[in-house]
Design a protein around this motif. Structure first.
Motif, PDB file in Angstrom:
ATOM      1  N   ASN A 206       5.401   9.707   4.249  1.00 16.47           N
ATOM      2  CA  ASN A 206       4.156  10.295   3.767  1.00 16.47           C
ATOM      3  C   ASN A 206       3.538  11.142   4.874  1.00 16.47           C
ATOM      4  OD1 ASN A 206       1.562  10.880   2.874  1.00 16.47           O
ATOM      5  ND2 ASN A 206       1.196   8.862   2.009  1.00 16.47           N
ATOM      6  N   THR A 207       3.300  12.427   4.587  1.00 21.80           N
ATOM      7  CA  THR A 207       2.684  13.325   5.572  1.00 21.80           C
ATOM      8  C   THR A 207       1.333  13.852   5.092  1.00 21.80           C
ATOM      9  OG1 THR A 207       3.674  15.376   4.714  1.00 21.80           O
ATOM     10  CG2 THR A 207       4.998  14.077   6.258  1.00 21.80           C
ATOM     11  N   PHE A 208       0.716  13.179   4.114  1.00 18.67           N
ATOM     12  CA  PHE A 208      -0.526  13.682   3.557  1.00 18.67           C
ATOM     13  C   PHE A 208      -1.727  13.489   4.483  1.00 18.67           C
ATOM     14  CE2 PHE A 208       1.319  13.214  -0.910  1.00 18.67           C
ATOM     15  CZ  PHE A 208       1.453  14.580  -1.060  1.00 18.67           C
ATOM     16  N   SER A 209      -1.579  12.759   5.570  1.00 15.98           N
ATOM     17  CA  SER A 209      -2.691  12.499   6.482  1.00 15.98           C
ATOM     18  C   SER A 209      -3.259  13.794   7.043  1.00 15.98           C
ATOM     19  CB  SER A 209      -2.231  11.600   7.633  1.00 15.98           C
ATOM     20  OG  SER A 209      -3.205  11.552   8.646  1.00 15.98           O
ATOM     21  N   LYS A 210      -4.592  13.894   7.054  1.00 19.88           N
ATOM     22  CA  LYS A 210      -5.239  15.074   7.621  1.00 19.88           C
ATOM     23  C   LYS A 210      -5.104  15.112   9.139  1.00 19.88           C
ATOM     24  CE  LYS A 210      -8.674  15.739   3.961  1.00 19.88           C
ATOM     25  NZ  LYS A 210      -8.094  17.021   3.526  1.00 19.88           N
ATOM     26  N   ALA A 211      -4.729  13.976   9.735  1.00 20.27           N
ATOM     27  CA  ALA A 211      -4.570  13.909  11.184  1.00 20.27           C
ATOM     28  C   ALA A 211      -3.151  14.263  11.618  1.00 20.27           C
ATOM     29  CB  ALA A 211      -4.933  12.516  11.681  1.00 20.27           C
ATOM     30  N   ALA A 212      -2.381  14.883  10.719  1.00 16.79           N
ATOM     31  CA  ALA A 212      -0.996  15.280  11.005  1.00 16.79           C
ATOM     32  C   ALA A 212      -0.130  14.092  11.380  1.00 16.79           C
ATOM     33  CB  ALA A 212      -0.956  16.335  12.111  1.00 16.79           C
ATOM     34  N   GLU A 213      -0.433  12.944  10.780  1.00 19.71           N
ATOM     35  CA  GLU A 213       0.357  11.742  11.033  1.00 19.71           C
ATOM     36  C   GLU A 213       1.436  11.586   9.963  1.00 19.71           C
ATOM     37  OE1 GLU A 213      -2.827   8.793  13.244  1.00 19.71           O
ATOM     38  OE2 GLU A 213      -2.761   8.839  11.046  1.00 19.71           O
ATOM     39  N   VAL A 214       2.530  10.982  10.366  1.00 18.72           N
ATOM     40  CA  VAL A 214       3.637  10.704   9.457  1.00 18.72           C
ATOM     41  C   VAL A 214       3.765   9.194   9.307  1.00 18.72           C
ATOM     42  CG1 VAL A 214       6.104  10.963   9.029  1.00 18.72           C
ATOM     43  CG2 VAL A 214       4.836  12.786  10.182  1.00 18.72           C
ATOM     44  N   THR A 215       3.707   8.728   8.058  1.00 23.80           N
ATOM     45  CA  THR A 215       3.845   7.301   7.788  1.00 23.80           C
ATOM     46  C   THR A 215       5.217   7.039   7.189  1.00 23.80           C
ATOM     47  OG1 THR A 215       1.468   7.070   7.376  1.00 23.80           O
ATOM     48  CG2 THR A 215       2.895   5.307   6.568  1.00 23.80           C
ATOM     49  N   GLU A 240       8.586  -3.141   7.571  1.00 26.57           N
ATOM     50  CA  GLU A 240       7.819  -2.563   8.666  1.00 26.57           C
ATOM     51  C   GLU A 240       7.431  -1.117   8.364  1.00 26.57           C
ATOM     52  OE1 GLU A 240       9.653  -5.141  12.399  1.00 26.57           O
ATOM     53  OE2 GLU A 240      10.394  -3.106  12.018  1.00 26.57           O
ATOM     54  N   GLU A 241       6.354  -0.685   9.026  1.00 23.58           N
ATOM     55  CA  GLU A 241       5.828   0.664   8.826  1.00 23.58           C
ATOM     56  C   GLU A 241       5.402   1.244  10.166  1.00 23.58           C
ATOM     57  OE1 GLU A 241       3.127   1.978   5.369  1.00 23.58           O
ATOM     58  OE2 GLU A 241       1.707   1.575   6.999  1.00 23.58           O
ATOM     59  N   SER A 242       5.613   2.539  10.317  1.00 27.83           N
ATOM     60  CA  SER A 242       5.185   3.239  11.525  1.00 27.83           C
ATOM     61  C   SER A 242       4.319   4.426  11.142  1.00 27.83           C
ATOM     62  CB  SER A 242       6.396   3.719  12.331  1.00 27.83           C
ATOM     63  OG  SER A 242       5.982   4.522  13.427  1.00 27.83           O
ATOM     64  N   VAL A 243       3.200   4.589  11.834  1.00 30.22           N
ATOM     65  CA  VAL A 243       2.324   5.746  11.659  1.00 30.22           C
ATOM     66  C   VAL A 243       2.319   6.488  12.993  1.00 30.22           C
ATOM     67  CG1 VAL A 243       0.021   6.581  11.094  1.00 30.22           C
ATOM     68  CG2 VAL A 243       0.909   4.504   9.998  1.00 30.22           C
ATOM     69  N   SER A 244       2.825   7.710  13.002  1.00 32.35           N
ATOM     70  CA  SER A 244       2.993   8.416  14.266  1.00 32.35           C
ATOM     71  C   SER A 244       2.763   9.906  14.091  1.00 32.35           C
ATOM     72  CB  SER A 244       4.394   8.169  14.834  1.00 32.35           C
ATOM     73  OG  SER A 244       5.379   8.548  13.876  1.00 32.35           O
ATOM     74  N   SER A 245       2.666  10.593  15.216  1.00 34.09           N
ATOM     75  CA  SER A 245       2.515  12.043  15.223  1.00 34.09           C
ATOM     76  C   SER A 245       3.131  12.586  16.501  1.00 34.09           C
ATOM     77  CB  SER A 245       1.041  12.444  15.122  1.00 34.09           C
ATOM     78  OG  SER A 245       0.356  12.123  16.322  1.00 34.09           O
ATOM     79  N   LEU A 246       3.244  13.893  16.587  1.00 32.36           N
ATOM     80  CA  LEU A 246       3.813  14.520  17.780  1.00 32.36           C
ATOM     81  C   LEU A 246       2.927  14.347  19.004  1.00 32.36           C
ATOM     82  CD1 LEU A 246       5.286  17.880  16.413  1.00 32.36           C
ATOM     83  CD2 LEU A 246       6.541  15.894  17.260  1.00 32.36           C
TER      84      LEU A 246
END
Length: 339
Positions: A206-215, A240-246
């Motif tokens: 999921n890349t819908f985050s406004k903070a440019a995060e990828v879930t 498990e789940e990861s929420v990350s960004s560049l």
């Protein structure tokens, strides 16, 4: 997706090449065969007197349909006490169309899954295949390797035409992947600079985050996450789940209720302590509308679970009662009114 309309568009020449490709691949799956079987039985049971078409030589057509078919069970038909001698054009044409599509699907899949025997020469090099969902539309896509993608509203994927040997997908938005295992050709999804790599597994991106995060949420199997141009990586296990960004220097992960993350695949819209801006974005994607907020909304978190056939008006009635707003709907324009 309305498969019956898609079939009509197929025969009417209204599908583009990629849409036709997706249809014939889907028709060769168990879901596709079950759909066609149901269509045939429904057509068979229709009262021919309701239609006024030229009569058709049914036995001759049936013989032509089945003459070169292999690997399909013969249909079992419950006959009336008095055997009809003739039937209508519409019924037999619809039945014929259903089985002919199965034949086309078989030929198409033979070409897709046996490209090593008959390679396609591309004069202009390898092309890119792109699938885009506008707001309000979700799509189930069967990839050339047999993997399945459930593409959410307002989302897009693209991959190269040589996908069988280059299983790399670029994603914008959200998608759920069921990956067919191929140890020689890893399956990877690039989304906002984060690459998720798997051999055979199922996961949601999921890349819908406004903070440019990828879930990235893992249901089965195992995946590896890494950032573009960096060496560090993270392994996810089921649950498990990861929420990350560049912008982040390290990967983190948590245990989550993974089923709640993919309710959208089954057509379930869920808000769980969701902020107003996120709720509005989700409703716009889900129903294909533009929403304007007027007034001064208090800080609130929305919660509620709605099935796929729930109308936007009913959803807004429930949310408005619990949160405290009224609304106006004018076609695709929606206004939320706060006091």
């Amino acid at each position: 997706m309305d498969r019956r309309k898609q079939l009509e568009d197929f025969f009417g020449g209204r599908l583009d090449e990629e849409q036709a490709r997706e249809l014939v691949v889907w028709l060769d799956t168990p879901d596709g065969e079950e759909f066609l079987s149901a269509e045939v039985l429904e057509l068979w049971d229709e009262n021919p007197k309701k239609n006024r078409y030229e009569e058709w030589d049914a036995p001759s057509l049936w013989e032509k349909i089945n003459k070169n078919k292999k690997g399909y069970a013969k249909p079992v038909v419950l006959k009336d006490p008095v055997k009809p001698k003739r039937t209508t054009f519409r019924k037999w044409w619809a039945v014929a169309a259903s089985f002919l599509i199965l034949g086309f699907a078989g030929l198409f899949l033979f070409g897709v899954f046996h490209q090593d025997q008959a390679p396609i020469q591309l004069a202009a090099g390898i092309k890119s295949v792109e699938r885009v969902n506008p707001a309000g539309q979700k799509t189930k896509i069967l990839l050339p390797d047999g993997s399945t993608v459930y593409l959410n509203s307002g989302s897009k994927i693209s991959y190269s035409e040589d996908f069988l040997t280059n299983r790399r997908i670029e994603l914008e938005g959200e998608a759920f992947f069921k990956v067919v295992k191929d140890e020689n050709h890893p399956f990877s999804v690039l989304a906002s600079g984060i690459t998720t790599t798997a051999l055979g597994t199922s996961f949601n991106v999921n890349t819908f985050s406004k903070a440019a995060e990828v879930t990235v949420t893992l249901l089965t199997g195992k995946v590896k996450l890494n950032r573009k141009d960096r060496d560090n990586f993270l392994i996810l296990n089921p649950g498990e789940e990861s929420v990350s960004s560049l912008d982040q220097t390290i990967f983190t992960k948590t245990e989550v209720d993974v089923r709640s993350r993919i309710l959208w695949v089954d057509g379930v819209l869920q808000f769980d302590q969701t902020a107003l801006t996120e709720m509005v974005d989700e409703l716009e994607r889900w129903y294909g509308v533009a929403i304007t907020v007027k007034g001064k909304p208090d800080h609130f978190l929305a919660s509620g679970t709605f099935q796929d056939n729930e109308t936007l008006r009913n959803v807004l009635d429930v949310l408005g009662s619990s949160i405290g707003f009224t609304f106006e709907i004018n076609d695709k324009e929606v206004i939320l009114l706060f006091n």
